[in-house]
Design an enzyme around this catalytic site. Sequence first.
Site, mmCIF file in Angstrom:
data_model
loop_
_atom_site.group_PDB
_atom_site.id
_atom_site.type_symbol
_atom_site.label_atom_id
_atom_site.label_comp_id
_atom_site.label_asym_id
_atom_site.label_seq_id
_atom_site.Cartn_x
_atom_site.Cartn_y
_atom_site.Cartn_z
ATOM 1 C CG HIS A 276 6.375 -6.732 -20.945
ATOM 2 N ND1 HIS A 276 5.769 -5.501 -20.997
ATOM 3 C CD2 HIS A 276 5.382 -7.634 -20.680
ATOM 4 C CE1 HIS A 276 4.477 -5.640 -20.772
ATOM 5 N NE2 HIS A 276 4.211 -6.925 -20.582
ATOM 6 C CD GLU A 277 5.415 -11.553 -19.696
ATOM 7 O OE1 GLU A 277 4.856 -11.692 -18.591
ATOM 8 O OE2 GLU A 277 4.798 -11.210 -20.724
ATOM 9 C CG HIS A 280 3.926 -7.844 -15.779
ATOM 10 N ND1 HIS A 280 3.043 -6.794 -15.661
ATOM 11 C CD2 HIS A 280 3.870 -8.238 -17.083
ATOM 12 C CE1 HIS A 280 2.478 -6.559 -16.832
ATOM 13 N NE2 HIS A 280 2.971 -7.412 -17.718
ATOM 14 C CD GLU A 354 0.460 -5.972 -19.806
ATOM 15 O OE1 GLU A 354 1.492 -6.050 -20.497
ATOM 16 O OE2 GLU A 354 0.112 -6.859 -19.004
#
Length: 410
Positions: A276-277, A280, A354
Amino acid sequence: MNSEILFYILIGIIIAKYLFDTYINALNSKHFKDIIPNELAGVYNEEEYLKSQAYKKANYKFSLISSTFSIITTVIFFMLDGFAYVDNLARTISNNILLITLIFFGIIIFASDILSLPFSYYKTFTIEEKFGFNKTSRKTFALDKIKGWLMMVIVGGSLLASITWFYQQTTTNFWLYTWALISFFTLFMNLFYSKLIVPLFNKQVPLKDGDLKNAIENFASKIGFKLDNIFVIDGSKRSTKANAYFSGFGSQKRITLFDTLINDLEINEIVAVLAHEIGHYKRKHIIYNLLLSITLTGLTFFILSLLVGNLTLSQALGVETTSFHIGLIAFAILYSPISEITSLFMNALSRKFEYQADNYAKENFNSEDLITSLKKLSKNSLSNLTPHPLYVRIHYSHPTLLQRILNLKK
């Protein structure tokens, strides 16, 4: 505009914000006992859900008391011409405009921090302690406060002195130089915050060799992501709550894992969080946020340059001479409604980012491990699973747990 009318407009803006925030918080509090949606079944058992409700109620009552105290002291300070008193006090200490500005804001910020200190102490050592989150010792609490003050004096003081000097030298064009300075500072901090600031408060060590590091490196290799800097931070020094974050870009990019995150999650769940990070970064969210922040900062400083030298702003706060520091205070209040609107936009954009990062993790790793990690993190922090939709739109930079799970299950 008459300075007296402007004075009451300033007071009105402050009170209106307090009343609006109080209404939104009250609206949200009515949903604390809502039935948990089926998609979130299993996050809490009955005892844990009751505990999460008690935690939310305790924080809501605390927030109401602290914000009410803040608005009362602020309005009293305004009515007693507090800014004029501090301005006169600063002028008795020095005749230098730059020093007067630094002394003025130093007194205001330090006094405000002292007044909020009992509330900060109570939240840490009563509320967070009661619900099993606090790991901060009183020594650490005191050292954090002292270090924060030193950072404020050194970094904040240097920036404020530079902005004041720019204003003295160029007047209305000062916003261009200030914009350039703050943009450079923002970029610098984005690159080096983890290296320069974090070590003042926490210990960071490279992730040790083992199954977790191997799993992370295998995933990074699979997606062609060069990742040399993976650090573990001693978040457990202050709280049991877990987190992970991505910072920097280019050769300075790094991922930081809280030790609590490593303790709470399985290896695949941690890799899902990192996916997920990394999402970004891959989707260039860090760059977009940086550019947007710099653009909004430039707009703010431009509008400030048009108003800060207006004598009426100073007179509205009881000062009869045009003062940069007094104008800055009045402008900050007048601009706050615009700031609230831009904040709504930034939060909406952040929630969209997100979703995109979640989708990246789903497409390049898997959604199941990310869902279980999100559920565990929510459970361990006693998160509110049923917030009011309006409260989410105004305050949430992330979608709710339910929204994220529904998106991941698409």
